[in-house]
Design a protein around this motif. Structure first.
Motif, PDB file in Angstrom:
ATOM      1  N   GLN A   1      35.334 -27.606  32.561  1.00 40.49           N
ATOM      2  CA  GLN A   1      34.858 -29.153  32.851  1.00 40.49           C
ATOM      3  C   GLN A   1      36.325 -29.832  33.211  1.00 40.49           C
ATOM      4  OE1 GLN A   1      32.570 -30.883  29.866  1.00 40.49           O
ATOM      5  NE2 GLN A   1      30.822 -29.578  30.107  1.00 40.49           N
ATOM      6  N   ASP A   2      37.058 -29.284  33.949  1.00 40.11           N
ATOM      7  CA  ASP A   2      38.298 -29.858  34.496  1.00 40.11           C
ATOM      8  C   ASP A   2      38.194 -30.403  35.693  1.00 40.11           C
ATOM      9  OD1 ASP A   2      41.159 -30.358  34.421  1.00 40.11           O
ATOM     10  OD2 ASP A   2      41.777 -28.592  35.062  1.00 40.11           O
ATOM     11  N   THR A   3      38.250 -31.774  35.584  1.00 45.46           N
ATOM     12  CA  THR A   3      37.832 -32.717  36.577  1.00 45.46           C
ATOM     13  C   THR A   3      39.303 -33.158  37.256  1.00 45.46           C
ATOM     14  OG1 THR A   3      38.032 -34.535  35.249  1.00 45.46           O
ATOM     15  CG2 THR A   3      35.772 -33.583  35.798  1.00 45.46           C
TER      16      THR A   3
ATOM     17  N   PRO B   1      35.635 -40.304  42.718  1.00 43.14           N
ATOM     18  CA  PRO B   1      35.839 -41.606  42.438  1.00 43.14           C
ATOM     19  C   PRO B   1      35.493 -42.258  41.172  1.00 43.14           C
ATOM     20  CG  PRO B   1      33.985 -41.366  43.813  1.00 43.14           C
ATOM     21  CD  PRO B   1      34.516 -39.765  43.330  1.00 43.14           C
ATOM     22  N   VAL B   2      36.322 -43.366  40.903  1.00 41.64           N
ATOM     23  CA  VAL B   2      36.017 -43.991  39.525  1.00 41.64           C
ATOM     24  C   VAL B   2      34.922 -44.887  39.784  1.00 41.64           C
ATOM     25  CG1 VAL B   2      37.068 -45.646  37.830  1.00 41.64           C
ATOM     26  CG2 VAL B   2      38.520 -43.958  39.052  1.00 41.64           C
ATOM     27  N   ILE B   3      34.723 -45.466  40.972  1.00 40.69           N
ATOM     28  CA  ILE B   3      33.663 -46.498  40.982  1.00 40.69           C
ATOM     29  C   ILE B   3      32.479 -45.926  41.973  1.00 40.69           C
ATOM     30  CG2 ILE B   3      32.775 -48.654  42.008  1.00 40.69           C
ATOM     31  CD1 ILE B   3      35.721 -49.790  41.490  1.00 40.69           C
ATOM     32  N   TRP B   4      31.295 -45.828  41.398  1.00 40.52           N
ATOM     33  CA  TRP B   4      30.309 -45.096  42.290  1.00 40.52           C
ATOM     34  C   TRP B   4      29.208 -46.405  42.862  1.00 40.52           C
ATOM     35  CZ3 TRP B   4      29.630 -40.026  43.196  1.00 40.52           C
ATOM     36  CH2 TRP B   4      30.525 -39.099  42.412  1.00 40.52           C
ATOM     37  N   ASP B   5      29.289 -46.514  44.051  1.00 37.81           N
ATOM     38  CA  ASP B   5      28.260 -47.296  44.860  1.00 37.81           C
ATOM     39  C   ASP B   5      27.418 -46.197  45.714  1.00 37.81           C
ATOM     40  OD1 ASP B   5      30.375 -46.318  46.794  1.00 37.81           O
ATOM     41  OD2 ASP B   5      30.312 -48.193  47.749  1.00 37.81           O
ATOM     42  N   LEU B   6      26.536 -46.764  46.314  1.00 39.92           N
ATOM     43  CA  LEU B   6      25.439 -46.083  46.969  1.00 39.92           C
ATOM     44  C   LEU B   6      26.027 -45.131  48.227  1.00 39.92           C
ATOM     45  CD1 LEU B   6      22.382 -45.158  47.190  1.00 39.92           C
ATOM     46  CD2 LEU B   6      22.175 -47.027  48.550  1.00 39.92           C
ATOM     47  N   ALA B   7      26.915 -45.599  48.735  1.00 37.84           N
ATOM     48  CA  ALA B   7      27.419 -45.063  50.063  1.00 37.84           C
ATOM     49  C   ALA B   7      28.355 -43.772  49.373  1.00 37.84           C
ATOM     50  CB  ALA B   7      28.239 -45.818  50.715  1.00 37.84           C
TER      51      ALA B   7
END
Length: 136
Positions: free
Chosen positions: A24-26, A32-38
């Motif tokens: 589970q190494d990311t 991205p830290v912030i997830w928006d719809l796009a």
């Protein structure tokens, strides 16, 4: 425990301790830290398993079509071998000789007609490529 068992367990522990797990190494992926719809939709398009499978199927179908087209062409194969032997001619070992031999060969084959199979196979693979492109 015996001395051999302790040594083998220590050896195995030290041997396997140098391996690093990546389950589970990311750190290697740009998530991205912030997830928006796009961002979520873009990530889903890039990492969709079904789309990746279809892309691989497309590449496989292209290779199948290329293989079908190459069946119309002649093939040529060659081989070569060389052998050297060193031996003494006299029993006292004063005279020696070297014997060398070689074998070389070429083989070729060409399928001229196979009951219309070759042309039909190319058409079938071409239609299969078109079908996969529509699926994507």
């Amino acid at each position: 425990m015996s001395q051999l068992t302790l040594k083998s367990m220590l050896f195995l522990f030290l041997g396997f301790s140098c391996f690093q797990g990546f389950a589970q190494d990311t750190a290697t992926k740009d998530i991205p830290v912030i997830w928006d719809l796009a961002t979520c939709l873009q990530y889903a398009k890039e990492n969709n398993i079904q789309l990746k499978t279809l892309r691989l199927s497309t590449e496989s179908a292209k290779q199948d079509e290329l293989q079908s087209k190459s069946a119309l062409l002649p093939n040529l194969s060659g081989s070569a071998s060389q052998s050297f032997n060193h031996y003494n001619l006299n029993t006292n070992g004063t005279t020696s000789a070297i014997n060398s031999s070689g074998a070389y060969g070429l083989a070729s084959s060409w399928t001229l007609y196979k009951g219309g199979y070759l042309k039909t196979d190319i058409k079938q693979k071409d239609l299969w490529n078109c079908n996969i492109k529509v699926d994507i």
